[in-house]
Enzyme design. Structure first.
Site, PDB file in Angstrom:
ATOM      1  CG  ASP A 128     -19.469  67.405 -94.036  1.00 55.07           C
ATOM      2  OD1 ASP A 128     -19.359  67.951 -93.009  1.00 55.07           O
ATOM      3  OD2 ASP A 128     -20.090  67.431 -94.897  1.00 55.07           O
ATOM      4  CE  LYS A 129     -24.096  69.686 -88.326  1.00 53.28           C
ATOM      5  NZ  LYS A 129     -25.139  70.101 -89.029  1.00 53.28           N
ATOM      6  CB  THR A 130     -23.369  70.600 -93.103  1.00 53.58           C
ATOM      7  OG1 THR A 130     -23.281  70.915 -91.813  1.00 53.58           O
ATOM      8  CG2 THR A 130     -24.409  71.611 -93.545  1.00 53.58           C
ATOM      9  NE  ARG A 150     -27.998  74.624 -87.682  1.00 53.82           N
ATOM     10  CZ  ARG A 150     -26.818  75.079 -88.403  1.00 53.82           C
ATOM     11  NH1 ARG A 150     -26.685  76.277 -88.433  1.00 53.82           N
ATOM     12  NH2 ARG A 150     -26.176  74.318 -89.259  1.00 53.82           N
ATOM     13  CB  THR A 156     -19.347  68.602 -88.013  1.00 54.23           C
ATOM     14  OG1 THR A 156     -20.264  69.813 -88.439  1.00 54.23           O
ATOM     15  CG2 THR A 156     -19.455  68.592 -86.540  1.00 54.23           C
ATOM     16  NE  ARG A 164     -17.319  76.986 -83.921  1.00 56.42           N
ATOM     17  CZ  ARG A 164     -18.097  77.429 -85.052  1.00 56.42           C
ATOM     18  NH1 ARG A 164     -17.798  76.968 -86.009  1.00 56.42           N
ATOM     19  NH2 ARG A 164     -19.371  77.956 -84.856  1.00 56.42           N
TER      20      ARG A 164
END
Lengths: 341, 1213
Positions: free
Chosen positions: B435-437, B656, B737, B844
């Protein structure tokens, strides 16, 4: 770079120790054990190490082998197979009839020549061949409680089919082992001199004292229609029936010797010994051989050169390997780089 | 009476409820809400029907339905039968059980107690372990069950334990508490009865969700007292697992009102930003939606263990085979005993026999003998294998839990192996799905840069930039890092979410900047355009913010730090402390908020319409550059180009970005919008949302660009290095992610999963024609076109890969494309493509897609997958993967609860896999191999002996001696090896990550190695048996002339076996600690102790071994001579093999051992490293070409090849 990385890997642990140990209640405690850092030796098969191990084993084993061989050579052993020759000439075609016919005399006389000087004690063994004393049915067919305790004469379980007499009385000792007790007998003469066979202490002391009762006497033994082997004197307690005790220590392999007795006389080379034997025991139905063995013993036991040769060959093989690996080491000096070039 | 009380309370409420109607803030969201409430009129009609039968009397607690939960496997009653049943799901145990039962018949070659005892010991040990584990689970449950909450009882809210909660109870939940059960929201501390809920534990979403009670309940229930008279009946659906749907109604004063998910508060979600709420319990305990959702944690078994089962089957079949062979011979021998009435072996009485030895029915005897043989050769199957492995794994897990290097100080979290049965699987991981976050990143946003009026501000260097600069080999990096360091630490300690350093704008210096008016507007926009709620700490006066997303918080914090402190939000306005550029003083300004146009993924922007104190109306907008730039006023473009360039730079650095713009609104324009917008919101037609969208869209035009912000999604410490190591170890890393493609790519660069030289294959459906198609209504056509498009893109990618050689590819795919790529007919080619790529990034992607991708990789490649994540949205993936790793320390525990191992930081994965994983794998595989070896050695001696007993089933050894072989004499050393052995020290595991490949390629547990060990076992048995029997066969073995009998010969052979297998351990072990010494030599010593002790007790018990050692063997020189000979002879073959193997065909760990040996005592020499670099590559079957060092290594190799390297004639030792 890798060095610095490795250091980075360990750094947080180190600093973890220092920073507020009191507050950090869930921090694992440091110990060499939990961190898997126990002091240890890490054996690695370096040429030096390998060659020395092989060489060392060789150097130890070869002399042992020599000593063992010498010991085995010291043993004098006379083996005489008599089951064939003791059958009268007219009955060689039907040995079974011979052995099963109780009216035919089983007396047989053998002459042995001593090949080498034999120092007393000389052990007398009988050797049976193709006799499966280690058959499960056979091994289990006894009752130790009954042998040990007079009060437990009725305990004959596992003794099938030699449990009770036809009228239901318990057989002591019961079971197939006792029933098939070896019953050939030997007596020895050297010229006119009778060589007495001492049959005392041929069994294990622990057996006599703990496994066979002093107050247990044979009863109803060999009373059935089918008589297996030797009969026992019902007046002698089992603990003194040493032949039985020896016999009931079942042999491991189908060819085995059992101690018959000892002769406490030195025999000279070329002495002629006459053996008077009673060829009672039936080995003919299953094609087993019977042999009489006279042997001395050394610290190592009886005559068997196998141990010596085995030691010599294992030792020799190790020395051979030691040399081979030394050679390989010089031809291909550094095994570590073999993966590279 | 009720009316009186009502009016009374209304007054009180106005005093108490000073809060604004927050719901109004969310103009979009609130506008949408009613449509959800009466979404399904048909649903309400079903209430009372099947599936909708629950009736809850609010305020009248029911007696049944406890709220306690239990996740234990057993309870007191079921423990015994159930755990026993579990035990006998193992073939080996069933075998031993059957053998144990048969041992009570005459079939048994040994006594029954000896057959049953080891099984009982093993079962007991396993059950004790199960009991302890279940007890821990019980304790966890009871911690939850004993939490307390406030329940309305006898007129007051009193503390009640969670477990005592009943359906119908009225509860009051305080701020930041978890909901104890599924509740229907009745009323809250806010006037409009809303509350904020954090559902991180349910779905992993960190943003707050708004819930609102029905007006009828909130008007009735104002404070604690109002519940005395409150009665209502709730009729709703039965317990089910749908988190986002709820159908029911509430009947108050004989009036029915529909309930919707909007009123449902789910267990395990958390109340945020709201002082308290009242609710009534509708689902308790296991009825609650979260518990209904709780999947049974799939019990995972490691590949090694699965293979071990195969080996057990193999052994069982060889057991059958040799038993059949034995039985045939036995049958023949038995038949021959009695031929035509002629008895052969008369001493066996074949004429008077039982069925087991009946020469007349040799076939039956043979069949029965087969059973006997199966029992006798049972020693082939190591009965203690499972329990030994379990003990070993438990201890290994203990080491993982106690590893100081995997302890995270900041969060005070050590690593935790939650299940121990996957330890060795950690050493075989082929693909990591991450996972990323929260996993790669900290889930903390830091405002780090901005570009205002064409000028870039912010000197802070991001982790990303550092990693990139390092990758590029920039000479400046050292300086930059050093420069940055003090600031960074300062920034971290000072303000969370703020890492902005630029003296040009800080401390009010911005007033001296050329475009200070733009800067002022920029900061003001940051302070105003958001949906955060300030919280002022009354004592310190410090202001903190509650925000829906960490980005938003970062903006507000940044504004505060730069002099625009947002300190108060009211119903209609926002108040700021602002720095006045003219006076240089702090002044208070407030803005009236007219509308909030909320952010959503389609709009990709958020706007507020505010009126300032001078009466000017502004539209403040912030949004993604893609949507914002097209909305800028065409006349205004003086720094548009520069800003765009800055944005690109920021994105390159993995930041970001958001574009900020504003517009001043004319009075009439504003009024027009107001009317149109309100009209849209109030419309109930189907295209209502579109109308709202249209209204907003018409306003958000002709904006004036202010600048752009850059927020760093902070990477966790050490992530790039860790990924580099893992990549070097040949592990593939996929990032799954939910984030946007741009963000994902940014992070990809940051952790060197992507690099400049890499070819990127991007599969997306964000193409013009698809978007155009989607505008249409033909869903099938869209789906078909999309599918074709995706398949085509995949095929093109594959062509690209096939055409190239030596290049590294990266695959980036978005969620929508993934939907199609994961369909049955496409997933094969998708997987092919993905495998061909060095790194894969799926952006996504939904939780379900994550799980599906994981399954695809797992089943498609057949390799071991590891999924790592921190949120509830990763649970599916974590459970699906062979190994699930949860990031602990963060708030949500869902991922951790579902995981097999939890670690605090991603970087610990390096040590977990490369060190612990490798060790466990190498230990367990060696251990199992050795186990089979030792048991085969033992079993084959038994079999060989059978051949000499005409296969009658007589055991070579004494019953108890046999029974204790696995338990006493040989168990401890192998356990010690499984726990302590280290083929390579930790430092070297990390230094040479390629070593790890031994696991994924399964080099240490491949069939050839296993069978080799088995064959070696057979060879050892042959050597032991023939050497010992030939040496001692029939001649006297003592000076006193006694000959060997069954017991003595057996004991001698047994001694040789014990020596051989224990000394074998000495050769096998590569890390020889004191414990190993104790275990090995102790095992041998135990055998002698056993011989003496067992031989000393009464012959009734010791039977054949009575005094066998003391009386017979100990005094015989030949016994000792044979022991020495046979043990040595049995070991020489392996020793020779090991020498040849390590010298000429070294495994990778052998090589490292050599290197370590050569380097001992001296500091790491560099030239060895370079040589080793080459060795690495030769070993490597495939290189992922990912990671920081991939590039540097390539360069080093080129250098190496250019100057022919002459190693100084390498010498060992």
């Amino acid at each position: 770079m890798s060095g610095s990385n490795a250091a980075a890997g360990t750094s947080n642990g180190g600093s973890g120790d220092a920073g507020g140990a009191a507050r950090r209640n869930r921090m694992p405690k440091y110990s060499k054990f939990t961190q898997q850092e126990l002091p240890a030796c890490k054996p690695i098969l370096t040429p030096k190490w390998v060659v020395s191990v092989f060489f060392l084993v060789g150097v130890i084993f070869v002399p042992i082998g020599v000593v063992l061989l010498l010991a085995a050579r010291d043993v004098v052993e006379i083996v005489d197979r008599y089951d064939e020759v003791c059958v009268p000439g007219n009955m060689t075609e039907n040995k079974l009839a011979y052995i099963q016919n109780s009216t035919i005399s089983k007396n047989c006389s053998r002459t042995l020549t001593v090949t080498k000087d034999m120092k007393q004690p000389i052990f007398v063994y009988y050797e049976l061949d193709n006799f499966y004393q280690n058959h499960r049915r056979y091994v289990k067919s006894r009752n130790d409680a009954q042998l040990r305790d007079a009060k437990k004469a009725n305990q004959t379980s596992a003794c099938e089919p030699e449990r009770t007499t036809a009228d239901g009385k318990p057989i002591v000792p019961c079971g197939l082992i006792a029933w098939s007790l070896f019953n050939d007998t030997y007596s020895f003469t050297r010229g006119n001199e009778n060589l007495t066979v001492d049959k005392k202490d041929i069994s294990w002391k622990s057996d006599r004292e703990h496994k066979f009762g002093k107050d247990v006497f044979p009863s109803n033994f060999q009373n059935g229609s089918l008589i297996g082997g030797a009969k026992l004197n019902p007046d002698i307690p089992l603990s003194d029936q040493e032949d039985l005790i020896v016999w009931m220590r079942t042999a491991a392999l189908p060819t085995f010797r059992k101690l018959y007795g000892r002769i406490y006389v030195d025999l000279k080379e070329n002495d002629t010994i006459t053996v008077n034997l009673l060829n009672n025991y039936n080995t003919y139905s299953f094609g087993g051989k019977k042999k009489l063995v006279l042997s001395t013993a050394t610290w190592l036991g009886g005559k068997n050169s196998f141990l010596g040769y085995a030691y010599l060959s294992v030792g020799g093989f190790c020395i051979f390997l030691a040399f081979t690996f030394t050679l390989l080491y010089f031809i291909k000096p550094s095994p570590f780089y073999l993966g590279l070039s | 009476m009720a009316d009186d009380g009502g009016s009374n309370r209304t007054r009180r409420r106005s005093r108490r409820r000073r809060n604004m109607r927050l719901s109004k803030l969310y103009s979009f969201a609130c506008g949408r809400r009613p449509s959800v409430a009466d979404d399904d009129p048909a649903g309400s009609s079903r209430i009372g029907g099947p599936g909708f039968s629950r009736v809850v009397n609010a305020g009248v607690p029911e007696l049944q339905g406890s709220n306690s939960i239990s996740t234990t496997k057993y309870n007191v009653v079921t423990f015994f039968p159930k755990s026993l049943f579990e035990q006998f799901r193992r073939v080996a145990n069933i075998y031993f059980l059957v053998a144990g039962c048969l041992a009570y018949t005459n079939l048994a070659p040994y006594s029954s107690s000896t057959a049953v005892a080891p099984l009982v010991i093993v079962l007991l040990a396993t059950m004790v372990k199960e009991a302890i584990e279940d007890w821990r689970r019980y304790q966890q449950d009871s911690e939850v069950n004993n939490r307390s909450t406030k329940v309305f009882q006898d007129g007051v809210f009193s503390d009640v334990k969670w477990k005592d909660l009943r359906v119908g109870d009225i509860v009051k939940v305080q701020k930041d508490d978890f909901f104890p059960a599924d509740l229907v929201l009745l009323s809250s501390s806010y006037e409009d009865a809303i509350c904020y809920v954090e559902t991180m534990n349910l779905d992993g979403e960190t943003n707050l969700k708004l819930k609102q009670s029905l007006e009828v309940t909130s008007n009735l229930l104002l404070d604690d007292d109002s519940f005395t008279t409150f009665r209502a009946v709730i009729r709703c659906e039965d317990p089910n697992a749908h988190l986002y749907s709820f159908i029911g109604n509430i009947e108050i004063q004989e009036q029915q009102y529909p309930l919707s998910p909007q009123q449902l508060l789910l267990r395990d979600s958390k109340l945020r930003n709201t002082e308290f709420v009242y609710g009534t319990v509708i689902f308790t305990g296991h009825d609650s939606k979260v518990m209904q959702n709780a999947m049974k944690v799939p019990s995972k078994r490691s590949n090694v263990e699965k293979k071990m089962d195969k080996i057990i089957y193999l052994l069982l079949s060889s057991l059958v085979l040799i038993s059949v062979i034995g039985s045939i011979f036995f049958g023949i021998a038995t038949r021959d005993d009695l031929q035509d009435g002629r008895i052969k072996r008369w001493y066996l009485r074949p004429d008077d026999t039982n069925i087991y030895f009946d020469p007349n029915k040799p076939a039956i005897s043979a069949v029965l003998h087969f059973l006997t043989a199966m029992m006798l050769y049972g020693y082939f199957i190591p009965i203690s294998l499972y329990i030994s492995i379990e003990i070993v794994k438990l201890l290994q897990a203990l080491f993982i839990n106690n590893d100081i290097h995997m302890y995270h100080q900041e969060s005070d979290t050590p690593a935790h192996a939650r299940t121990s049965n996957l330890n060795e699987e950690l050493g075989q991981v082929d693909t990591i799905l991450t996972d990323k976050t929260g996993t790669l990143t900290c889930n903390s946003m830091e405002f780090i840069k901005c570009s205002v009026a064409g000028t870039a501000y912010g000197r802070g260097i991001t982790e990303v930039e550092r990693a990139m600069a390092k990758r590029k080999g920039s000479p400046l990096i050292a300086d930059m890092v050093n420069l940055n360091k003090p600031f960074q630490t300062e920034g971290q300690t000072a303000v969370k979410g703020f890492n902005f350093i630029d003296e040009r704008v800080m401390d009010g210096n911005w007033v001296n900047q050329p475009h200070h008016d733009v800067i002022q507007m920029f900061f003001r926009l940051l302070a105003v355009c958001h949906t955060c709620i300030p919280e002022v700490d009354e004592q310190s006066g410090k202001i903190s913010y509650e925000a829906e997303s960490p980005d938003e918080a970062a903006f507000v914090v940044a504004a505060r730090e730069l002099g625009f402190t947002f300190y108060k939000r009211t119903q209609t306005g926002i108040s700021l402390h602002e720095l006045d550029p003219l006076s240089g003083k702090q002044i208070d300004r407030s803005y009236k908020i007219l509308h909030v146009l909320e952010f959503n993924s389609a709009r990709k922007r958020m706007s507020v319409i505010v009126k300032d104190e001078e009466g000017k109306t502004f539209l403040f907008s912030k949004g993604a550059d893609s949507v914002m730039f097209e909305r800028l006023s065409s006349s205004e473009s003086s720094y548009r180009q520069v800003t765009q360039q800055h944005i690109n730079e920021y994105a390159d650095a993995g930041l970001r970005t958001l574009v900020l713009a504003y517009r001043e609104l004319e009075e009439d324009e504003c009024a027009y919008f107001d009317r149109k917008f309100t009209e849209a919101k109030n419309s109930i037609s189907a295209d209502r949302d579109e109308k709202i969208e249209e209204a907003a869209d018409s306003l958000e035009r002709d904006l004036i660009l202010l600048g752009a912000t850059a927020v760093e999604d902070k990477l966790q410490k050490g992530v790039p290095e860790c990924i580099d190591k893992l990549a070097q170890a040949g592990i593939k890393i996929w990032v799954l992610t939910g984030d946007k493609m741009e963000t994902a790519i940014n992070i990809g660069y940051a952790c060197s999963l992507l690099r400049q030289g890499m070819k990127q294959i991007t599969i997306t459906l964000e193409t013009a024609d698809i978007i155009a198609l989607e505008k249409g209504s033909d869903k099938e056509a869209v789906a078909k076109a999309s599918k074709d498009n995706v398949v085509q893109q995949i095929n093109e990618g594959k062509k690209l890969i096939n055409a190239s050689s030596g290049e590294t590819f990266a695959l980036i795919i978005d969620g929508k494309s993934l939907t199609y790529a994961l369909e049955d007919d496409a997933k094969g080619i998708f997987l092919d493509l993905a495998i061909g790529c060095g790194s894969v990034i799926c952006c996504r992607s939904s939780p379900k897609q994550k799980a599906l991708v994981t399954r695809l990789v797992k089943t498609g490649t057949g390799k071991v997958t590891l999924a790592i994540g921190d949120g509830a949205n990763d649970v599916g993936m974590i459970q699906e993967a062979d190994i699930g790793v949860g990031i602990s320390g963060a708030e949500g525990m869902q991922a951790v609860m579902a995981s097999d191992v939890s670690i605090a930081q991603f970087r610990f994965l390096e040590r977990l896999l490369l060190v612990h994983g490798h060790w466990c794998y190498s230990r367990i595989s060696s251990m199992i191999c050795y186990f089979f070896y030792k048991n085969i050695t033992f079993g084959v001696t038994l079999f060989l002996y059978e051949a000499y007993t005409s296969f009658s089933g007589q055991a070579f050894y004494n019953d108890w001696a046999m029974a204790l072989y696995n338990v006493l004499f040989t168990s401890l050393p192998v356990i010690a090896m499984g726990v302590f052995d280290q083929d390579v020290p930790a430092r070297f595991c990390l230094k040479y990550p390629m070593l790890y490949q031994e696991g994924p390629q399964n080099l240490l547990f491949r069939w050839s190695r296993i069978l080799g060990w088995m064959l070696y076992g057979v060879a050892s048995a042959v050597i032991i048996f023939f050497f010992s029997t030939t040496a001692l066969q029939h001649q006297a073995f003592r000076e006193s002339g006694e000959v060997m009998d069954l017991a003595a010969l057996g004991a001698t052979a047994y001694t040789c076996v014990v020596w051989a297998v224990n000394v074998q351990m000495v050769i096998t072990v590569s890390y020889f600690t004191l414990i190993q010494h104790i275990c090995i030599w102790g095992g041998i010593a135990l055998w002698y102790v056993f011989l003496v002790a067992y031989g000393a007790i009464t012959p009734t018990f010791s039977t054949t071994y009575f005094m066998v050692f003391v009386d017979a063997l100990a005094g015989a020189a030949s016994y000792w001579v044979v022991t020495l000979l046979v043990s040595a002879a049995a070991l020489i073959p392996y020793f020779t093999y090991a020498v040849i193997k390590t010298w000429f065909f070294p495994d990778y760990h052998n090589k490292i051992q050599w290197l370590q040996h050569r380097n001992r005592g001296q500091p790491d020499s560099n030239h060895a490293d370079v040589e080793f670099g080459q060795a690495l590559r030769q070993f490597s079957v495939r290189s992922t070409g990912v990671g920081v060092s991939a590039r540097r290594d390539a360069a080093a190799l080129v250098r190496l090849n250019s100057k022919v390297y002459h190693a100084d004639s390498p010498q060992l030792s």
